[in-house]
Write an enzyme that holds these catalytic residues in place. Structure first.
Site, PDB file in Angstrom:
ATOM      1  CB  SER A 121      -0.909  -0.002   1.242  1.00 46.99           C
ATOM      2  OG  SER A 121      -1.739   1.139   1.259  1.00 46.99           O
ATOM      3  CE  LYS A 173      -2.509  -3.128  -0.347  1.00 49.45           C
ATOM      4  NZ  LYS A 173      -3.428  -3.071  -1.480  1.00 49.45           N
ATOM      5  CG  HIS A 176      -4.820  -2.248   3.767  1.00 48.91           C
ATOM      6  ND1 HIS A 176      -5.035  -1.709   2.502  1.00 48.91           N
ATOM      7  CD2 HIS A 176      -4.118  -1.305   4.443  1.00 48.91           C
ATOM      8  CE1 HIS A 176      -4.488  -0.517   2.427  1.00 48.91           C
ATOM      9  NE2 HIS A 176      -3.924  -0.245   3.595  1.00 48.91           N
ATOM     10  CG  ASN A 177      -6.780  -2.933  -0.716  1.00 49.02           C
ATOM     11  OD1 ASN A 177      -5.888  -2.614   0.065  1.00 49.02           O
ATOM     12  ND2 ASN A 177      -6.613  -2.915  -2.015  1.00 49.02           N
ATOM     13  CD  GLU A 180      -7.944   1.735  -0.050  1.00 49.57           C
ATOM     14  OE1 GLU A 180      -8.329   1.578  -1.232  1.00 49.57           O
ATOM     15  OE2 GLU A 180      -6.769   1.548   0.316  1.00 49.57           O
TER      16      GLU A 180
END
Length: 303
Positions: A121, A173, A176-177, A180
């Site tokens: 990221s 990840k 994480h997204n 987001e």
């Protein structure tokens, strides 16, 4: 250390430059010859083919792939694997599905090679600010790559971590997204409410700047939102079409498989799908935010 960087797009090229700025050597390859030439002008060695790239590396060779998730990763592995030897390291720094990563890691292991997944990221700001990296893979390979991680991260001991076994980096990840998606949606909806209150004639850029300091909802994403609002808060040139690159969908599917309720992330994903069929300020601002942090394309309002 010396690294072969495969894929010199927005992320791969800037990661290469950050590595070189700290004294690492980079051999770069991309299907776009111009991208290779541009990196060569900054001090990298260029390669015209993947076998040429491998030939310029020292054992244990490190081939770091920054190519689009999916078929491009498999195609790259198919082409580069025959030129590697036991003990060499393949790194996937893209947004691959962790299930694909597990499959690819098994193939590399059968050939005696290490496979490392790096959820990355940082977007277009990574060259200056550093990248957040969520790393999965065997200890031996991670320890060899540590100097590169310490350079690419915001600091040697922050912004990157060894999440666990291979696949864990891309899994973290992915989540994480998904997070987001939810945070961006909340900001965009809040500013839509502010804009709709016409009697107060609120300056949205001023609101964002006020929230940036001291507020409990301050964040880098809010900083970028303020930047997006600086030119024209009405965002007249941006169509309310918000794309998704897959990780939000995977997160929602994983939540369902694990029986974990994730209504905010799920709703944010549905909103992106819904953006393609309606016209709203919320979706304009979401598209603008994606452009600010990742350099993602936006659709012009007349498209």
């Amino acid at each position: 250390m010396k690294i072969g960087m495969i894929g010199l797009g927005k992320m791969g090229a800037n990661m290469s430059r950050r590595l070189m700025n700290d004294g690492h050597e980079v051999v770069g390859f991309d299907l776009d010859e111009k991208a290779v030439q541009e990196l060569e002008s900054d001090g990298a060695d260029g390669a015209t083919a993947l076998d040429v790239l491998v030939g310029q590396l020292d054992p244990p060779r490190v081939c770091w792939m920054m190519v689009p998730a999916g078929e491009a990763v498999d195609a790259t592995i198919n082409e580069v694997l025959p030129h590697l030897n036991a003990g060499d390291i393949l790194v996937d720094g893209g947004n691959s599905n962790y299930k694909d990563t597990l499959r690819r890691a098994d193939r590399a292991k059968e050939a005696g090679m290490h496979y490392v997944d790096v959820g990355t990221s940082g977007g277009v700001w990574g060259l200056k600010e550093g990248y957040s990296m969520m790393v999965g893979g065997p200890d031996e390979a991670i320890n060899h790559l540590r100097p590169a991680f310490e350079t690419l991260a915001p600091g040697p001991d922050k912004g990157w971590g060894h999440m666990g076994a291979v696949g864990s980096g891309h899994f973290v990840k992915m989540v994480h997204n998904g997070i987001e998606y939810g945070v961006m949606q909340a900001y965009a909806e809040g500013f839509d409410i502010l804009q709709a209150k016409e009697e107060f004639d609120l300056d949205l850029k001023d609101v964002a700047e006020t929230w940036r300091f001291g507020s409990v909802i301050r964040s880098w994403l809010l900083d970028l939102t303020a930047r997006a609002l600086d030119d024209d808060p009405d965002l007249p040139d941006i169509a309310p079409w918000v794309d998704d690159s897959g990780e939000g969908r995977w997160t929602v599917k994983e939540a369902i498989d694990l029986d974990v309720p994730a209504p905010v992330i799920t709703d944010a994903l549905i909103s992106r799908l819904d953006s393609r069929a309606e016209n709203s300020y919320t979706h304009k601002l979401l598209a603008a935010m994606r452009n600010q942090f990742g350099g993602h394309d936006v659709k012009a309002s007349d498209e």
